[in-house]
Design an enzyme around this catalytic site. Sequence first.
Site, PDB file in Angstrom:
ATOM      1  N   LEU A  76      41.641  46.287  36.168  1.00  0.00           N
ATOM      2  CA  LEU A  76      42.297  46.198  37.473  1.00  0.00           C
ATOM      3  C   LEU A  76      43.624  46.935  37.514  1.00  0.00           C
ATOM      4  CD1 LEU A  76      41.792  42.372  38.209  1.00  0.00           C
ATOM      5  CD2 LEU A  76      40.397  44.265  39.046  1.00  0.00           C
ATOM      6  N   TYR A 150      46.956  59.239  45.389  1.00  0.00           N
ATOM      7  CA  TYR A 150      46.381  57.970  44.922  1.00  0.00           C
ATOM      8  C   TYR A 150      44.876  57.978  45.081  1.00  0.00           C
ATOM      9  CZ  TYR A 150      45.285  52.997  44.741  1.00  0.00           C
ATOM     10  OH  TYR A 150      44.720  51.777  44.431  1.00  0.00           O
TER      11      TYR A 150
END
Length: 319
Positions: A76, A150
Amino acid sequence: MHLLVTGGAGFIGSHLVDALLVRGDTVTVLDDCSTGSLRNLAEVSGHRRLTILHGSVCDEVLVDEACAKVDVVVHLAAAVGVQRILDKQVGSIVTNLRGTEVMLRAAQAHRSLPFLLASTSEIYGKQDRTPFREDDDSVFGASSLHRWSYACSKLMDEFLALAYHRERGLPVTIARFFNITGPRQSPAYGMVLPRFCAAAKRGDVLEVHGDGGQSRCFLHVRDAVTAILALLGCKAALGKVVNIGSAEEITMRALADRVVQTSSSSSAVRLIPYAQAFPQGGFEDMRRRVPDVTRLTTLTGWSQTLTLDATIRDCLATV
């Protein structure tokens, strides 16, 4: 099982750690706390089946040692939040690309550990056809618009993870998150619902970027965790990308109004031009972001249980 959860002190990660411990699993958390916080794990700190390692997913030695002891990897850890991406571009890109490479290599080296990679709806980019399906095209803006760095770095993470699956047999599943929110999510870094909730509780103005007509679908973190757990036990999901999100769409202006109403706040709502909200430049927004979760429900039987109103109430209670 013994699971390694990178980013386990973060918002989603800490809720997943809670659920895994309740389920009876052993958990090792690896987190540098750059955006997460050990406060998120305060209730389980000292648990006999929890080990917390403070460090980076880019630390090859630490990652190798952690992977040697576990059965499953849930990756994560990543740069989070539009504001952080714009402010710390180099670090964000390196964390996403280098960190995922290090994790995949270590998982492969240690018995080809089952590997769940957290990805993002940002990957769909400026695609204007909704709802977004996992095999839809990605449409990005120019490289001069830093916001897309991103999305591109996370897309490369997906490419690399799927390459490890195809070429080296690593059992990989990719979860694409759509606007997960709820308790423990920080209002920092541009996270919209906790930012609205914090402002409403203080009686401050709720600042909505642009014209407020851009829409999103918010999923309570508890529902996101049940989806992750379902995917971890689903062999049919190996080698696949799976959307995790809500189908309940709302505009940002309507969300701000809903927060004010739910909190009985006296706060006003004000529209802020993007140039004022992001004076450093390099920002471009998406008009709509709506997931198709058919693959998730078909593979696992998962369904959403918490409404947007319930999510807002939980966020207001904990922000």
